[in-house]
Motif scaffolding. Sequence first.
Motif, PDB file in Angstrom:
ATOM      1  N   SER A  10      -0.116  -9.021 -11.417  1.00  0.00           N
ATOM      2  CA  SER A  10       0.390  -9.152 -10.059  1.00  0.00           C
ATOM      3  C   SER A  10       0.386  -7.821  -9.325  1.00  0.00           C
ATOM      4  N   ARG A  11       0.143  -6.727 -10.057  1.00  0.00           N
ATOM      5  CA  ARG A  11       0.142  -5.401  -9.454  1.00  0.00           C
ATOM      6  C   ARG A  11      -1.278  -4.891  -9.288  1.00  0.00           C
ATOM      7  N   ALA A  12      -1.388  -3.793  -8.565  1.00  0.00           N
ATOM      8  CA  ALA A  12      -2.670  -3.120  -8.356  1.00  0.00           C
ATOM      9  C   ALA A  12      -3.707  -4.050  -7.757  1.00  0.00           C
ATOM     10  N   PHE A  35      -4.660  13.504 -10.021  1.00  0.00           N
ATOM     11  CA  PHE A  35      -4.339  12.079 -10.137  1.00  0.00           C
ATOM     12  C   PHE A  35      -3.507  11.794 -11.383  1.00  0.00           C
ATOM     13  N   TYR A  36      -3.867  12.422 -12.496  1.00  0.00           N
ATOM     14  CA  TYR A  36      -3.221  12.070 -13.759  1.00  0.00           C
ATOM     15  C   TYR A  36      -1.920  12.817 -14.034  1.00  0.00           C
ATOM     16  N   ALA A  37      -1.542  13.763 -13.190  1.00  0.00           N
ATOM     17  CA  ALA A  37      -0.314  14.513 -13.428  1.00  0.00           C
ATOM     18  C   ALA A  37       0.915  13.600 -13.557  1.00  0.00           C
ATOM     19  N   PRO A  38       1.145  12.652 -12.642  1.00  0.00           N
ATOM     20  CA  PRO A  38       2.303  11.757 -12.814  1.00  0.00           C
ATOM     21  C   PRO A  38       2.212  10.908 -14.079  1.00  0.00           C
ATOM     22  N   ILE A  39       0.995  10.562 -14.491  1.00  0.00           N
ATOM     23  CA  ILE A  39       0.824   9.736 -15.683  1.00  0.00           C
ATOM     24  C   ILE A  39       1.161  10.549 -16.928  1.00  0.00           C
ATOM     25  N   VAL A  40       0.765  11.814 -16.942  1.00  0.00           N
ATOM     26  CA  VAL A  40       1.117  12.686 -18.065  1.00  0.00           C
ATOM     27  C   VAL A  40       2.640  12.821 -18.170  1.00  0.00           C
ATOM     28  N   VAL A  41       3.302  12.991 -17.030  1.00  0.00           N
ATOM     29  CA  VAL A  41       4.760  13.082 -17.029  1.00  0.00           C
ATOM     30  C   VAL A  41       5.375  11.785 -17.560  1.00  0.00           C
ATOM     31  N   HIS A  42       4.838  10.664 -17.120  1.00  0.00           N
ATOM     32  CA  HIS A  42       5.319   9.356 -17.571  1.00  0.00           C
ATOM     33  C   HIS A  42       5.165   9.216 -19.090  1.00  0.00           C
ATOM     34  N   CYS A  43       3.993   9.592 -19.621  1.00  0.00           N
ATOM     35  CA  CYS A  43       3.766   9.484 -21.059  1.00  0.00           C
ATOM     36  C   CYS A  43       4.646  10.461 -21.834  1.00  0.00           C
ATOM     37  N   HIS A 310      -9.789  -1.273 -13.020  1.00  0.00           N
ATOM     38  CA  HIS A 310      -9.778  -1.940 -11.715  1.00  0.00           C
ATOM     39  C   HIS A 310      -9.059  -1.096 -10.660  1.00  0.00           C
ATOM     40  N   ILE A 311      -8.279  -0.104 -11.097  1.00  0.00           N
ATOM     41  CA  ILE A 311      -7.558   0.742 -10.132  1.00  0.00           C
ATOM     42  C   ILE A 311      -8.508   1.544  -9.262  1.00  0.00           C
ATOM     43  N   TRP A 312      -9.788   1.665  -9.675  1.00  0.00           N
ATOM     44  CA  TRP A 312     -10.746   2.447  -8.891  1.00  0.00           C
ATOM     45  C   TRP A 312     -11.470   1.597  -7.851  1.00  0.00           C
ATOM     46  N   ASP A 313     -11.034   0.372  -7.684  1.00  0.00           N
ATOM     47  CA  ASP A 313     -11.504  -0.411  -6.538  1.00  0.00           C
ATOM     48  C   ASP A 313     -11.066   0.329  -5.277  1.00  0.00           C
ATOM     49  N   PRO A 314     -11.971   0.611  -4.348  1.00  0.00           N
ATOM     50  CA  PRO A 314     -11.600   1.384  -3.150  1.00  0.00           C
ATOM     51  C   PRO A 314     -10.482   0.760  -2.326  1.00  0.00           C
ATOM     52  N   ARG A 315     -10.244  -0.541  -2.515  1.00  0.00           N
ATOM     53  CA  ARG A 315      -9.197  -1.215  -1.742  1.00  0.00           C
ATOM     54  C   ARG A 315      -7.812  -1.075  -2.372  1.00  0.00           C
ATOM     55  N   THR A 316      -7.747  -0.539  -3.597  1.00  0.00           N
ATOM     56  CA  THR A 316      -6.464  -0.445  -4.293  1.00  0.00           C
ATOM     57  C   THR A 316      -5.606   0.668  -3.702  1.00  0.00           C
ATOM     58  N   ARG A 317      -4.332   0.380  -3.501  1.00  0.00           N
ATOM     59  CA  ARG A 317      -3.394   1.379  -2.986  1.00  0.00           C
ATOM     60  C   ARG A 317      -2.932   2.293  -4.113  1.00  0.00           C
ATOM     61  N   LEU A 318      -2.617   3.523  -3.770  1.00  0.00           N
ATOM     62  CA  LEU A 318      -2.223   4.508  -4.761  1.00  0.00           C
ATOM     63  C   LEU A 318      -0.993   4.043  -5.541  1.00  0.00           C
ATOM     64  N   ALA A 319      -0.001   3.503  -4.849  1.00  0.00           N
ATOM     65  CA  ALA A 319       1.209   3.050  -5.528  1.00  0.00           C
ATOM     66  C   ALA A 319       0.888   1.956  -6.539  1.00  0.00           C
ATOM     67  N   ASP A 320      -0.031   1.057  -6.200  1.00  0.00           N
ATOM     68  CA  ASP A 320      -0.403  -0.017  -7.115  1.00  0.00           C
ATOM     69  C   ASP A 320      -1.197   0.517  -8.304  1.00  0.00           C
ATOM     70  N   GLN A 325      -1.111   1.766 -14.151  1.00  0.00           N
ATOM     71  CA  GLN A 325      -1.221   2.766 -15.215  1.00  0.00           C
ATOM     72  C   GLN A 325       0.076   2.862 -16.015  1.00  0.00           C
ATOM     73  N   PHE A 326       1.187   2.942 -15.309  1.00  0.00           N
ATOM     74  CA  PHE A 326       2.478   3.058 -16.000  1.00  0.00           C
ATOM     75  C   PHE A 326       2.740   1.837 -16.889  1.00  0.00           C
ATOM     76  N   ALA A 327       2.430   0.642 -16.371  1.00  0.00           N
ATOM     77  CA  ALA A 327       2.675  -0.582 -17.145  1.00  0.00           C
ATOM     78  C   ALA A 327       1.818  -0.612 -18.406  1.00  0.00           C
TER      79      ALA A 327
END
Length: 370
Positions: A10-12, A35-43, A310-320, A325-327
């Motif tokens: 339902s996301r992204a 791009f990956y800095a927040p993901i590294v922090v999350h992990c 699928h996050i690299w679809d140009p229509r995907t919003r950054l928050a999604d 990624q977090f999920a």
Amino acid sequence: MKDLAASLLSRARPRSETAGAPIVSFFEFWPAWLFYAPIVVHCFALGLRHGAFTLPTAANPRIAAGGLCGESKTSILDQVAPRARHWLAPYARFPTGADPARDLEAAARALDAAGLFYPIVAKPDIGCNGTGVRLIRSEAELARYLREFPRATPVMLQSFVADEGEAGLFYIRKPGEPRGRISSVTLKSSPVVIGDGRSTLRDLILADPRTGRVPHLFLPRLAPRLHEVPASGETVRLVFVGNHCKGSTFRDGHEHVTEELTAQIEAIARAIPEFHFGRFDLRFRSLAELRRGRGFTIIEINGVGSEATHIWDPRTRLADAYASQFAHYRAAFEIGRQMRAAGHRPSGFFATLRLWRLQKRLMAAYPMHD
């Protein structure tokens, strides 16, 4: 896990495709560190919470480091049980030797043993992001590829699957759960330019609304051909490998997840011992057949180091994109936690670091991709 899968699907979700849909998202080609800095922090936070930063490596205990890095592609395919091997593109593996002249003989023996014929796809057995992947049409092209390949390093040779469709299907199954889920579908396409009989290939790339935004992905590799003037109406494919960082275009294909496709991917995943989290990269004849769980061929199976692309679809919003990624990383840590409780030890930090360094060193030495 059902709730998790529903959340992931339902996301992204990109905005509806309209005439005004973006050609490139504003974050699509950010530097990786940004791009990956927040993901590294999350992990890092997940590692603190669970008491092990490498916990996801236990999610697929039969794969080196769970498939996080440095794993052999063929070692994963080798694990697929006989009942599901017909879904795989045939392949062979052999290590390069000290003498490049003898590599071609070893390659010929490997091709013969696997029943492979040209054209084939040559790729590193250890690598990622399409680095070093080439379409090989003849023995002369294979000899040239092997001369450029690092010594004493395994090469994978695979049957070329000519089907135009290419996709990445992400699969997640909680240990003990009777059935897993497809959490992401990415449809991949190679960028092309159309000749007008006047413009050079360089001019066509720079004038295209998408490729002109990221010319650095194409110009260096196509340097010997940039002066060419394609004929009017001639289609020039700019990249062969289906990787976003190499220039391929990705689209979110979540609407193509069906009961039939899920059941077939589940059957294949169950044919791999203790496989819980990863991505199946495949080529397919048509979307209609793919939706029915038919007409596709798997070219790679990736573990916890893979991404829901699928996050690299140009229509995907950054928050999604970040939500997805977090999920996915939460799911990897949770599965790793359960596998650890069942007695499987995650890969140690320094062992994982050594594999990562090996992969990075090899990727820097591989030949240019197609």
